[in-house]
Each structure stands twice: as C-alpha cells, then as structure tokens.
Design a protein around this motif. Structure first.
Motif, PDB file in Angstrom:
ATOM      1  N   GLU A  37       0.747  -1.248  -0.033  1.00 57.17           N
ATOM      2  CA  GLU A  37       0.032   0.191   0.100  1.00 57.17           C
ATOM      3  C   GLU A  37       0.909   1.397   0.204  1.00 57.17           C
ATOM      4  OE1 GLU A  37      -2.741  -0.483   3.280  1.00 57.17           O
ATOM      5  OE2 GLU A  37      -4.241  -1.731   2.125  1.00 57.17           O
ATOM      6  N   ILE A  41      -0.406   2.709  -3.411  1.00 59.34           N
ATOM      7  CA  ILE A  41      -1.544   3.586  -3.491  1.00 59.34           C
ATOM      8  C   ILE A  41      -1.339   5.136  -3.857  1.00 59.34           C
ATOM      9  CG2 ILE A  41      -3.513   4.283  -1.896  1.00 59.34           C
ATOM     10  CD1 ILE A  41      -3.794   1.374  -2.154  1.00 59.34           C
ATOM     11  N   ASN A 103      -6.898   1.104  -4.486  1.00 63.62           N
ATOM     12  CA  ASN A 103      -7.125  -0.225  -3.631  1.00 63.62           C
ATOM     13  C   ASN A 103      -6.206  -1.231  -3.868  1.00 63.62           C
ATOM     14  OD1 ASN A 103      -7.720  -1.357  -1.123  1.00 63.62           O
ATOM     15  ND2 ASN A 103      -9.201  -2.591  -2.385  1.00 63.62           N
TER      16      ASN A 103
END
Length: 126
Positions: A37, A41, A103
């Motif tokens: 992430e 992201i 995501n």
C-alpha cells in the motif's frame, strides 16, 4: 480394530496442531499489505505496470473504476522440475477513472525466497 486412548489422543493432538498452523498460513500478511500500500496507493497504474509487469486481466466496473488482476513474474529459472518456481504474488488492483491505484488486495502470497512473503519481497525492493 480397537485403538488405545493414547493413540486417539495423539491423533487428535496432531490434527489440532495442523489446523491451528493452517490458520496462520492463510492469514493475510499485514506487513506485506502495508509495504504494498505504501508503495502503490495513489500512484498511476501505468507506472505500476511499467515497473512490475502487465496485468493478467482487466474489468471495467460501472462506477468508472477498473479492476486489474496482476501476477508477479517468475524470473529466470533453470529448466527441468527443479526450476519450477511457485514463489509468486497475485494482486487485485482497483483503479479510479483518473488511472490512479485506489486499493490493493493480495489474492495470493507465496513463501518468499528469504521471508514468508513473496509479495513483501517484491515491493520492499527499492
């Protein structure tokens, strides 16, 4: 054939150990998830594919988002059965209409070469 209570208890204990250990194997790896992430992201999906490889599939969703399935490259492996490398990482990327990753879900994370997470190893690299 009758079994002694000791054998039955030993068998039950072995089954319990395997069941509890199996739960740990299928538990999501929070450390790998955090690494991925942090790395991807908010980044353009085109940069992700340029760096890590093309997706295996793409599905456009009604709300103007796109869902990609991605699998890591196997890399160089020697020929023959000993060259089979199952250390892969599979991700599902959700991308907004501007082309930015919103995501990431790990759908499969194999044992790594040097850790318990192949995904963590791939995305921890500079």
């Amino acid at each position: 054939m009758t079994r002694s209570p000791t054998v039955v208890r030993a068998l039950a204990a072995a089954v319990l150990v395997v069941a509890v250990g199996g739960c740990e194997l299928f538990k999501p790896n929070q450390e790998a998830t955090a690494i991925i992430e942090q790395r991807v992201i908010g980044k353009p999906v085109s940069e992700f594919f340029d760096r890590y490889g093309r997706p295996t599939s793409r599905v456009e969703v009604a709300d103007s988002t796109t869902v990609y399935k991605w699998i890591s490259d196997f890399g160089m492996t020697p020929p023959g059965p000993e060259g089979q490398d199952e250390r892969i990482c599979r991700l599902i990327l959700t991308v907004d209409k501007a082309g930015r990753i919103r995501n990431v879900d790990i759908s499969y994370d194999a044992q790594g070469k040097h850790s318990r997470s192949r995904c963590g190893e791939i995305f921890a690299a500079p």
